[in-house]
Scaffold this motif. Structure first.
Motif, mmCIF file in Angstrom:
data_model
loop_
_atom_site.group_PDB
_atom_site.id
_atom_site.type_symbol
_atom_site.label_atom_id
_atom_site.label_comp_id
_atom_site.label_asym_id
_atom_site.label_seq_id
_atom_site.Cartn_x
_atom_site.Cartn_y
_atom_site.Cartn_z
ATOM 1 N N PHE A 43 0.845 -1.195 0.000
ATOM 2 C CA PHE A 43 0.000 0.000 0.000
ATOM 3 C C PHE A 43 0.876 1.240 0.000
ATOM 4 O O PHE A 43 1.894 1.283 0.683
ATOM 5 N N LEU A 102 -6.291 -2.387 -5.663
ATOM 6 C CA LEU A 102 -7.071 -1.894 -4.537
ATOM 7 C C LEU A 102 -6.890 -0.383 -4.464
ATOM 8 O O LEU A 102 -5.759 0.111 -4.379
ATOM 9 N N GLY A 105 -8.410 2.724 -2.277
ATOM 10 C CA GLY A 105 -9.248 3.009 -1.119
ATOM 11 C C GLY A 105 -9.775 1.715 -0.552
ATOM 12 O O GLY A 105 -9.010 0.840 -0.171
ATOM 13 N N ASP A 106 -11.095 1.548 -0.551
ATOM 14 C CA ASP A 106 -11.689 0.323 -0.013
ATOM 15 C C ASP A 106 -12.339 -0.531 -1.096
ATOM 16 O O ASP A 106 -13.161 -1.395 -0.812
ATOM 17 N N ARG A 107 -11.946 -0.311 -2.371
ATOM 18 C CA ARG A 107 -12.540 -1.066 -3.479
ATOM 19 C C ARG A 107 -11.476 -1.833 -4.245
ATOM 20 O O ARG A 107 -10.358 -1.352 -4.430
ATOM 21 N N ILE A 108 -11.856 -3.030 -4.714
ATOM 22 C CA ILE A 108 -10.948 -3.886 -5.484
ATOM 23 C C ILE A 108 -11.439 -3.933 -6.928
ATOM 24 O O ILE A 108 -12.628 -4.129 -7.180
ATOM 25 N N THR A 121 -4.440 9.160 -2.269
ATOM 26 C CA THR A 121 -5.340 8.014 -2.292
ATOM 27 C C THR A 121 -4.525 6.749 -2.018
ATOM 28 O O THR A 121 -3.570 6.460 -2.736
ATOM 29 N N HIS A 142 -3.486 3.111 -2.271
ATOM 30 C CA HIS A 142 -3.712 2.114 -3.319
ATOM 31 C C HIS A 142 -2.561 1.109 -3.368
ATOM 32 O O HIS A 142 -1.478 1.370 -2.859
#
Length: 110
Positions: A12, A31, A33-36, A51, A53
């Motif tokens: 990250f 990835l 933020g909180d999305r894949i 951000t 990632h």
């Protein structure tokens, strides 16, 4: 710059500049933020500064991508006129434009 050097997966990171990421080939999940997102060749990602990632690159194929980093002020002088018709007036500041474009481009990945 087009790049096919191996990278360490799952690290990250964030940075104080924007990132344009174009996926050429390989097998990668990303990835943000909180999305894949499962990337396909031709996918374009636009990320705001700071951000969080990371990429998860599968070793069964080459990982080829192009990345451009820039500070907000660099594009602001050209971007504002180019997007005035497409971006709602309240979202025309560079950070808001990138967020708007990121939102629209990520819809196509889903």
């Amino acid at each position: 710059m087009r790049n096919d050097r191996p990278v360490e997966s799952g690290v990250f990171h964030s940075h104080p500049f924007y990132e344009i990421y174009y996926f050429h080939e390989g097998h990668c999940t990303y990835l943000i933020g909180d999305r894949i997102y499962v990337l396909k060749p031709g996918d374009l990602l636009l990320m705001n500064d700071l951000t969080l990632h990371c990429s998860h690159v599968h070793t069964d194929a080459r990982y080829v991508r192009s990345i451009v980093h820039f500070v907000p002020g660099f594009l602001e002088q050209w971007l504002h006129p180019a997007v005035s018709a497409a971006v709602p007036e309240k979202e025309r500041h560079i950070q808001q434009v990138i967020t708007f474009v990121e939102r629209e481009s990520l819809k196509s990945i889903e």
